[in-house]
Design a protein around this motif. Structure first.
Motif, PDB file in Angstrom:
ATOM      1  N   TYR A  37       0.849  -1.168   0.000  1.00  0.00           N
ATOM      2  CA  TYR A  37       0.000   0.000   0.000  1.00  0.00           C
ATOM      3  C   TYR A  37       0.899   1.237   0.000  1.00  0.00           C
ATOM      4  O   TYR A  37       2.082   1.139   0.302  1.00  0.00           O
ATOM      5  N   GLU A  46      -3.665   3.719   0.002  1.00  0.00           N
ATOM      6  CA  GLU A  46      -4.307   2.998  -1.090  1.00  0.00           C
ATOM      7  C   GLU A  46      -3.529   1.743  -1.444  1.00  0.00           C
ATOM      8  O   GLU A  46      -2.310   1.685  -1.289  1.00  0.00           O
ATOM      9  N   LEU A  47      -4.248   0.772  -1.965  1.00  0.00           N
ATOM     10  CA  LEU A  47      -3.619  -0.462  -2.404  1.00  0.00           C
ATOM     11  C   LEU A  47      -2.810  -0.202  -3.665  1.00  0.00           C
ATOM     12  O   LEU A  47      -3.291   0.451  -4.596  1.00  0.00           O
ATOM     13  N   VAL A  48      -1.600  -0.728  -3.691  1.00  0.00           N
ATOM     14  CA  VAL A  48      -0.759  -0.657  -4.888  1.00  0.00           C
ATOM     15  C   VAL A  48      -0.789  -1.996  -5.613  1.00  0.00           C
ATOM     16  O   VAL A  48      -1.086  -2.068  -6.799  1.00  0.00           O
ATOM     17  N   ALA A  49      -0.473  -3.045  -4.895  1.00  0.00           N
ATOM     18  CA  ALA A  49      -0.439  -4.378  -5.483  1.00  0.00           C
ATOM     19  C   ALA A  49      -0.504  -5.407  -4.372  1.00  0.00           C
ATOM     20  O   ALA A  49      -0.011  -5.165  -3.271  1.00  0.00           O
ATOM     21  N   ASN A  58      -3.157  -8.557  -7.846  1.00  0.00           N
ATOM     22  CA  ASN A  58      -4.082  -7.450  -8.061  1.00  0.00           C
ATOM     23  C   ASN A  58      -3.280  -6.160  -8.037  1.00  0.00           C
ATOM     24  O   ASN A  58      -2.418  -5.979  -7.168  1.00  0.00           O
ATOM     25  N   TYR A  59      -3.553  -5.286  -8.987  1.00  0.00           N
ATOM     26  CA  TYR A  59      -2.820  -4.023  -9.091  1.00  0.00           C
ATOM     27  C   TYR A  59      -3.781  -2.842  -9.182  1.00  0.00           C
ATOM     28  O   TYR A  59      -4.864  -2.942  -9.786  1.00  0.00           O
ATOM     29  N   ALA A  60      -3.359  -1.732  -8.616  1.00  0.00           N
ATOM     30  CA  ALA A  60      -4.081  -0.490  -8.830  1.00  0.00           C
ATOM     31  C   ALA A  60      -3.952  -0.104 -10.297  1.00  0.00           C
ATOM     32  O   ALA A  60      -2.900  -0.334 -10.924  1.00  0.00           O
ATOM     33  N   ASP A  61      -4.986   0.479 -10.851  1.00  0.00           N
ATOM     34  CA  ASP A  61      -4.959   0.864 -12.267  1.00  0.00           C
ATOM     35  C   ASP A  61      -3.796   1.794 -12.566  1.00  0.00           C
ATOM     36  O   ASP A  61      -3.196   1.737 -13.647  1.00  0.00           O
ATOM     37  N   SER A  62      -3.448   2.634 -11.608  1.00  0.00           N
ATOM     38  CA  SER A  62      -2.412   3.639 -11.836  1.00  0.00           C
ATOM     39  C   SER A  62      -1.018   3.050 -11.970  1.00  0.00           C
ATOM     40  O   SER A  62      -0.098   3.735 -12.442  1.00  0.00           O
ATOM     41  N   LYS A  64      -0.524  -0.414 -13.098  1.00  0.00           N
ATOM     42  CA  LYS A  64      -0.509  -1.571 -13.997  1.00  0.00           C
ATOM     43  C   LYS A  64       0.469  -1.336 -15.140  1.00  0.00           C
ATOM     44  O   LYS A  64       0.551  -0.246 -15.686  1.00  0.00           O
ATOM     45  N   ASP A  88       3.927   8.954  -7.961  1.00  0.00           N
ATOM     46  CA  ASP A  88       4.191   7.731  -7.195  1.00  0.00           C
ATOM     47  C   ASP A  88       4.858   8.043  -5.855  1.00  0.00           C
ATOM     48  O   ASP A  88       5.052   7.134  -5.043  1.00  0.00           O
TER      49      ASP A  88
END
Length: 116
Positions: A37, A46-49, A58-62, A64, A88
């Protein structure tokens, strides 16, 4: 109880790469999920991966196509961050979910600063 220690943060320029590591006191294959996060100043965490026990990622859209989460061994994961952007910039935290009730554990965080 789970202890997590992150490392690898630092100051880089936009477009460069960093690799974060998270060392766990327990075998990561026993976790429900483990992941990264981040929290930027003034923003929510927020979750990153993340990677689940079955290997699903699972990845954050930002992030990927730029970031990759993986397992180093039975006690560590990494986050490979390529093509870093100024947005980032954040403190990156390792997180695990463990046990029948899904207890969440956090590391102390590692700072990533991306300059333009």
């Amino acid at each position: 109880q789970v202890q997590l220690v992150e490392s690898g943060g630092g100051l880089v320029q936009a477009g460069e790469s960093l690799r974060l590591s998270c060392q766990s006191s327990r075998n990561i294959f026993r976790f429900n999920a483990i992941g990264w996060y981040r929290q930027a100043p003034g923003k929510q965490r927020e979750l990153v991966a993340s990677v689940r026990g079955d290997g699903t990622t699972n990845y954050a859209d930002s992030v990927k196509a730029r970031f990759t989460i993986g397992r180093v061994d039975t006690h560590a994961i990494y986050l490979q961050m390529n093509s870093l952007k100024v947005e980032d910039t954040a403190v990156y935290y390792c997180n695990v979910v463990f046990g029948g009730v899904g207890t969440s554990y956090w590391g102390q965080g590692t700072q990533v600063v991306v300059s333009s």
